[in-house]
Design a protein around this motif. Sequence first.
Motif, mmCIF file in Angstrom:
data_model
loop_
_atom_site.group_PDB
_atom_site.id
_atom_site.type_symbol
_atom_site.label_atom_id
_atom_site.label_comp_id
_atom_site.label_asym_id
_atom_site.label_seq_id
_atom_site.Cartn_x
_atom_site.Cartn_y
_atom_site.Cartn_z
ATOM 1 N N THR B 218 -38.333 -81.885 -36.817
ATOM 2 C CA THR B 218 -37.197 -82.487 -37.508
ATOM 3 C C THR B 218 -37.234 -83.994 -37.275
ATOM 4 O O THR B 218 -37.465 -84.432 -36.163
ATOM 5 C CB THR B 218 -35.882 -81.912 -36.945
ATOM 6 N N SER B 219 -37.058 -84.784 -38.352
ATOM 7 C CA SER B 219 -37.030 -86.236 -38.159
ATOM 8 C C SER B 219 -35.952 -86.870 -39.031
ATOM 9 O O SER B 219 -35.443 -86.254 -39.960
ATOM 10 C CB SER B 219 -38.401 -86.834 -38.462
ATOM 11 N N GLU B 220 -35.614 -88.103 -38.685
ATOM 12 C CA GLU B 220 -34.567 -88.829 -39.400
ATOM 13 C C GLU B 220 -35.193 -90.051 -40.061
ATOM 14 O O GLU B 220 -35.902 -90.822 -39.408
ATOM 15 C CB GLU B 220 -33.471 -89.251 -38.402
ATOM 16 N N ILE B 221 -34.951 -90.221 -41.363
ATOM 17 C CA ILE B 221 -35.531 -91.349 -42.100
ATOM 18 C C ILE B 221 -34.405 -92.301 -42.495
ATOM 19 O O ILE B 221 -33.505 -91.917 -43.237
ATOM 20 C CB ILE B 221 -36.225 -90.874 -43.396
ATOM 21 N N PRO B 222 -34.455 -93.563 -42.015
ATOM 22 C CA PRO B 222 -33.400 -94.516 -42.416
ATOM 23 C C PRO B 222 -33.600 -94.947 -43.870
ATOM 24 O O PRO B 222 -34.688 -95.386 -44.235
ATOM 25 C CB PRO B 222 -33.618 -95.711 -41.468
ATOM 26 N N VAL B 223 -32.582 -94.777 -44.697
ATOM 27 C CA VAL B 223 -32.623 -95.186 -46.114
ATOM 28 C C VAL B 223 -31.255 -95.707 -46.532
ATOM 29 O O VAL B 223 -30.248 -95.408 -45.872
ATOM 30 C CB VAL B 223 -32.992 -94.005 -47.062
ATOM 31 N N GLN B 224 -31.236 -96.479 -47.635
ATOM 32 C CA GLN B 224 -29.934 -96.943 -48.160
ATOM 33 C C GLN B 224 -29.420 -96.063 -49.301
ATOM 34 O O GLN B 224 -28.321 -96.267 -49.791
ATOM 35 C CB GLN B 224 -30.063 -98.387 -48.660
ATOM 36 N N GLY B 225 -30.273 -95.127 -49.702
ATOM 37 C CA GLY B 225 -29.821 -94.266 -50.795
ATOM 38 C C GLY B 225 -30.616 -92.976 -50.858
ATOM 39 O O GLY B 225 -31.736 -92.888 -50.346
ATOM 40 N N LEU B 226 -30.000 -91.967 -51.454
ATOM 41 C CA LEU B 226 -30.690 -90.688 -51.663
ATOM 42 C C LEU B 226 -30.469 -90.257 -53.109
ATOM 43 O O LEU B 226 -29.325 -90.196 -53.580
ATOM 44 C CB LEU B 226 -30.122 -89.617 -50.720
ATOM 45 N N PHE B 227 -31.562 -89.987 -53.804
ATOM 46 C CA PHE B 227 -31.471 -89.401 -55.137
ATOM 47 C C PHE B 227 -31.829 -87.927 -55.056
ATOM 48 O O PHE B 227 -32.909 -87.580 -54.578
ATOM 49 C CB PHE B 227 -32.418 -90.106 -56.105
ATOM 50 N N VAL B 228 -30.920 -87.095 -55.504
ATOM 51 C CA VAL B 228 -31.178 -85.657 -55.530
ATOM 52 C C VAL B 228 -31.566 -85.305 -56.966
ATOM 53 O O VAL B 228 -30.763 -85.447 -57.881
ATOM 54 C CB VAL B 228 -29.935 -84.857 -55.090
#
Lengths: 299, 299
Positions: B218-228
């Motif tokens: 399991t990992s965490e990715i820093p982003v400013q947005g998510l497109f589903v």
Amino acid sequence: MYDLIILGAGPAGLAAAAYAINKRLETLVISEDLGGKINYHLTLAGFEGHEIITGADVVEKFKRQLEYLNFAHQIDRATKLVANNRHMTVLTQAGKKFDARAVIIATGASPQRIEVPGEKRLIGRGLSYSSVSHAQLFIDREAALFGCSGRALRSAAELAEIAKRVHLILPDRGEMDSVLGQKLRAHPRVTLYENYELREVRGEDYVESVVVRGKGETSEIPVQGLFVELGLIPNSQLAADLVLTNAAGKIVVDSKCATSRPGIFAAGDVTDVFVEQVLISVGEGAKAALSAYEYLLNQ
Amino acid sequence: MYDLIILGAGPAGLAAAAYAINKRLETLVISEDLGGKINYHLTLAGFEGHEIITGADVVEKFKRQLEYLNFAHQIDRATKLVANNRHMTVLTQAGKKFDARAVIIATGASPQRIEVPGEKRLIGRGLSYSSVSHAQLFIDREAALFGCSGRALRSAAELAEIAKRVHLILPDRGEMDSVLGQKLRAHPRVTLYENYELREVRGEDYVESVVVRGKGETSEIPVQGLFVELGLIPNSQLAADLVLTNAAGKIVVDSKCATSRPGIFAAGDVTDVFVEQVLISVGEGAKAALSAYEYLLNQ
């Protein structure tokens, strides 16, 4: 080499250009003018002055954008379209030559004229080729309508709901045996002139009467307007040898505005799609641009 | 008995209503709200503040017209559509019953959700279901995109032209073997997470990171947005037994927005037409209204 060349800058072409540029495609529009030749209005019945949407507003904005981006536009006329192996070439009247990976044809259609005295002079002065756009102006007025196709009869039926009287001049039976034809025959505000020719349009500054001939006699009918509904001739000659067209010469497109040849798309009045209003053309132009974009992504 | 009932008041439904009323059809719109659920923008690259066209402007005008004509609108939910011999009946949640000679279905589509913690709370706060509408906001920013269909990959390719980095999270191979998939694999600004699950969306007020799981970790990715981008589910249940739908449940329409059943028309995201932008939906709505009008003229 451009990504995309758009031929024509009516509502469909301008909308296609705006969406293509928005998708960051290297885009060139080739057209003789911007905005197309017709004025389009959608005025809601009873709404005058309160809330009016005009397709013209939307087209005007697209037009101003393209004027601002003048590098993306050539005032010229495409005279030849050549499909090469992996790209298209457009030759123009000014003797220029442009290459692109995809092309959108949005060259529109021209109304079929009757070619009688007075016609040319009174265009826009009571004489119109689009009753669907201008019927609303005829509340409590008398108008003549010349044509006998299904579309002409629909226009007559619509006009008869609004106008004081519709003089329907039919060069031949056309679609008069349809359900709609029967309705028009029985309509209290429609006068039929079956197998009549239209000989002349008269009027000083605006249409005042039309001269017709039938049953061996010539007569003059006083009207405030004339709608000529002989159909539209699609400006598809440029692509006639490259893509599939229907019997009327309209370019056949699928629901994504793709023609029968990969890389060539078409939108608006030049296609076989049902386009009667400017906002439909705008939607079709946008669709063609997104399709071309998708096509280019996959090259 | 109405001439026309329009189900839904997103861009397609509102445009259909405006054109139908303009054609003097006795029209009723049944919808839970006006204007649909999504914000639509078309901002030309480099144009901010100079000339901006928003589909929202057009839709807003249609919306105000319909608010003004409140007799033409019921805030309610259609629960059943029945096709009778010569007319249609609509039953609503409020227990009402309306009859019409023709119906336009413009009930739209709903995005498929992932159903993970944080998703619902961060919608519109960095989480979007329409990268085609919002990709432009990600110039020089990092975004994650979840999905593996052809459409998802196109969105990722477009986003990669704009964003600093795209973290493409693929639940399975999907369309990754296509030309476009190969391009994404080689793209310097795309990081692939193949066969990864998306477990959580994190952020205080806006999206700050996504939690993914793959290859046993399991990992965490820093982003400013998510497109589903898992696709849209058409809201076509109401008509599923009455008209032809495709494998995805979308209502099949011809180039005139007619369904397989005379008198029932459909427009916009509920149909199998290529609709990605509000102005395309507006055009389709207008087309459906003119088709319904033509149909009614011939009854």
